[in-house]
Design a protein around this motif. Sequence first.
Motif, mmCIF file in Angstrom:
data_model
loop_
_atom_site.group_PDB
_atom_site.id
_atom_site.type_symbol
_atom_site.label_atom_id
_atom_site.label_comp_id
_atom_site.label_asym_id
_atom_site.label_seq_id
_atom_site.Cartn_x
_atom_site.Cartn_y
_atom_site.Cartn_z
ATOM 1 N N ALA A 103 3.819 0.696 -5.895
ATOM 2 C CA ALA A 103 3.194 1.743 -5.862
ATOM 3 C C ALA A 103 3.804 2.310 -4.524
ATOM 4 O O ALA A 103 4.228 4.067 -4.521
ATOM 5 N N HIS A 104 4.553 1.739 -3.405
ATOM 6 C CA HIS A 104 4.828 2.538 -2.655
ATOM 7 C C HIS A 104 6.234 3.136 -2.822
ATOM 8 O O HIS A 104 6.325 4.145 -2.966
ATOM 9 N N PRO A 105 7.344 2.763 -3.370
ATOM 10 C CA PRO A 105 8.539 2.704 -4.366
ATOM 11 C C PRO A 105 8.098 4.180 -4.909
ATOM 12 O O PRO A 105 9.129 4.438 -5.223
ATOM 13 N N ALA A 118 2.222 -2.441 3.381
ATOM 14 C CA ALA A 118 0.660 -2.392 3.533
ATOM 15 C C ALA A 118 0.030 -2.012 4.125
ATOM 16 O O ALA A 118 -0.577 -1.811 4.516
ATOM 17 N N HIS A 119 1.008 -0.482 4.548
ATOM 18 C CA HIS A 119 0.216 0.251 5.287
ATOM 19 C C HIS A 119 -0.681 1.314 4.628
ATOM 20 O O HIS A 119 -1.140 2.194 4.746
ATOM 21 N N HIS A 120 -0.782 0.469 3.234
ATOM 22 C CA HIS A 120 -1.915 0.961 2.285
ATOM 23 C C HIS A 120 -3.041 0.649 2.327
ATOM 24 O O HIS A 120 -3.843 0.369 1.916
ATOM 25 N N MET A 121 -3.355 -0.710 3.051
ATOM 26 C CA MET A 121 -3.828 -1.342 3.155
ATOM 27 C C MET A 121 -4.266 -2.224 4.268
ATOM 28 O O MET A 121 -4.683 -3.215 4.730
HETATM 29 CU CU LIG Z 1 3.267 4.424 1.025
#
Ligand SMILES: [Cu+2]
Lengths: 205, 105, 595
Positions: free
Chosen positions: C294-296, C343-346
């Motif tokens: 989901a980041h890409p 992992a900046h979403h985590m």
């Molecule tokens: Cu992101």
Amino acid sequence: MDIPYTVEARPDTGVNNAKLGIWLFLASEIMLFGGLFSAYIFLRIGAPEWPGMMAGHMYGRASEVLSVPLATLNTFILIGSSVTIVMAWASLMMNRFDKYRLFMGATILLAFGFLIIKGIEYTSKFSHGLFPSESNFLGIYFVLTGLHAVHVIGGIIINSYFLGPGTKLWKTNPKYFTNRIEVAGLYWHFVDIVWIFLFPTIYLL
Amino acid sequence: MAELHSPEEIRKHVRVYMMVFGSLAVLTIVTVSVGYLKLPIVPAMIVALFIACVKGGLVGSYFMHLITEKKLIFWLLIASAVFLFIMLTLFIWAHNSQEGGYLVS
Amino acid sequence: MTYGTEREMTDSVSGGDESVHDVHRYHEEPFWRKYIFATDHKMIGIQYALTALFFLLTGFTFMMLMRWQLAYPGQPIPLIGWLFSDDTMPGGVMVPEFYNQLGAMHGTIMVFLGVVPLAVGAFGNYIVPLQIGAPDMAFPKLNMASYWVYFCGGVVMLASFFVPAGAAKAGWTSYPPLANIETMGQTMWLIGMMFLITSSLLGAVNFLTTIIQLRAPGMSYFRMPFFVWAQFVTAFLLLLAFPPLEAAAFLQLADRLIGTSFFMPSGLVVSGQVLDIAGGGSPLLWQHLFWFLAHPEVYVLILPAMGIVAEIIANNTRKPLWGYKLMVYSLLFLGAMSFIVWAHHMFITGMGTTMGAFFQVTTMIISIPSVIILSGLFLSLWGASMRFTTPMLFALAFLPMFGIGGLTGLPLGLAPTDIPLHDTMYVIGHFHYIVAPGTILALFAGIYYWYPKVTGRKLNDFWGRIHFWGTFICMNGIFMPMFIQGLAGVSRRLYDGGATYDFAANVVQYNELMSIFAWVLALAQIPFFINFFLSIKKGKEVDDNPWKATTLEWTATPTPPLPHVNFETVPTVYRGPYEYSVPDSDSDFTPQNQP
Ligand SMILES: [Cu+2]
Ligand code: HEM
């Protein structure tokens, strides 16, 4: 204006469309199985013991649960089928259509053999109460080998097409047909490689 | 690449295929026998993955003709290998750095 | 060098007749081949566009319903409330379960069924082959399959509202364990996602092969328009980032259907009962697999938009893009980096500090190429005598909107500031600034810019301007207050928008304003839809190159283009994509195929 490079290679890239297409597809397949492998490792390093508790028994090694002899046999079968499909392609290159039919037929039969042995393995697991829900080890085993089996079935469908209705192309455009067999072969070898990694990581470690 | 081969060359290829088949068979037997040695997990893993890589490499190089394949395909495979490697290592790292094995097992 | 040599010879020998013959042949295609199971990339592009617009409208409708609940919690929805069943809106009042369904499906539909299919499936399909001088996509039948698989995914997603207990309720991120113990709608969500992922993968293979193999003679990589580059990198992201989510979907499906515990920890208590499962799984595993895609994916949402904006800005400033090569390199770097920031979403999952530091650093690094691209687009405006056409208005508005979205991302990329901001309305504001006033405005720009190519007629400019100002103002009205609410600590995904929380007392009153802006935004789309459908027959007719553009889709093929074959003869490319206002040239643009 037709689509160029369906048969001939494009001079500056050196490949034809189908060849590039299948390799792109295989690259995404690497990430698909890679994702599952990563998940497997993630779960495994977090598990206190592996394979662990299943159906009331404690197991210390995967080979105590799964049948290594059957899987070894299956490894030989898949490697063999890789050889037969590459021989099928080589026969076409030597203009020997009769031998192509023989080798392609053998590839398909071997693939069926693989599935039958897989089926025997699965049923013997089930009959001992070893279901995917028993433990994450079994879950991983069933999901990874199951997805691999789906790929084998896909390969059987493709290869049967090229043994049956698809052969018409050989009469009109043999080179195109040979390319297609090469591409089908690339897919099939990939399925083989996946198994080469699945076998030790799931059955032996 | 198809147009580059004459039937003699193909016959030579076929010999190579048979040799590769032989090596794969031998390596499979080696893998299984090492499995029966019941080594501790780390060496067992290294041996098993090493042999698997060799086998995969043989299939890729000869059956899939990677040894004579074009640069483009190599770049593609390198890219996916790199991303796969990143995924694996970062997953392992993420798992091990998780404070107190948070939520795991 | 390329597919020129031999083909050109046959073309110049028998060229004219053959293509006339081709055109003739394709006219006789039966209806279902031409419009339904079409293999012509242009028709497939149109199919994608219409379907995606339908889904954008659907997702938007869900949001408008939710905004009523946020503005006036617990009050019955006027006028249309009675249309809904008693399970979803008894007496016209939305129940929390239905709010969650709408929320989860709004996100899913907008991202996977709206924006990506419009940006990649529609614009990519229609424009890329034309811009590189190709007769079609490399695999036309595969292209058709991509569309129909996407269509099936959409049907499954919509159908999920009608299964017992309704659609998925665990958000577009579908985090377990919640998603694992969800009702049947979640299973439908997973199956729908598998269709959508498969469709994207087939499409990505097709785009990459097309761009690598079917470039016309002389169309070297650095002569490709920026839009093609953007699609190229996007396809690469889809190809390599989507499969891990497919793997994750398999695993979650297994958890739900055959009782495995890949994402379920041991001893999980649900409704006071310990679940009867093997356990030993990890909910974080899902988060890793999900965000690895989901980041890409967020770059999949933005890159095609940047490509569209670049085309329109070059064309309307009558100047070459500033730093085209630098922008292309940034694009490639950004594509590669987008795999190692997920992992900046985590940050709040309790990851170790070293690990956190790694992802903070990569996140800061990835903002550099984004800034370079945005700066390149801004600098392209410098000293230009701009034509303020309707597409240009949308493209210009994209720049500051993307700027706001990107800048508000930086505090989220640093753990100390993200920890209080995570899962607040601030995050919602951040990504909507990029996707809604950003990408959606760019997609509108693309529609206004290429509509004449597809239909041979222009969209009406007056209504286009009304549409623009309405959309631009309303979108800011909706999303700007979200930052304020988020900074005040209001969580996302709240059924009552924060009305029952003391700390939110000072900011809940914005909810009504935001909702009103949302409904006015809907009104602002009415001129667009009328314009869109009326202009097919009634719009002002245009000549082959109405915008005086340099790229092949305008200069080498008639408007609208020929069915199937695209070009009467294979075009040859002699120059870069943006040769506008070349000194000493008689016209202010030099087409790529002009010797
Ligand atoms: Cu992101
Ligand atoms: C330019 C630099 C960017 C940075 C530094 C950045 C950073 C972040 C961070 C750290 C988060 C997680 C916040 C949290 O959950 O606490 C986030 C969320 C998000 N970002 Fe960005 N972002 C950037 C650009 C983009 C772009 C280009 C998009 C494209 C559409 C985007 C879309 C999203 C989405 C959809 C979410 C929320 C996902 C969710 O939790 O539902 N971001 N961003």
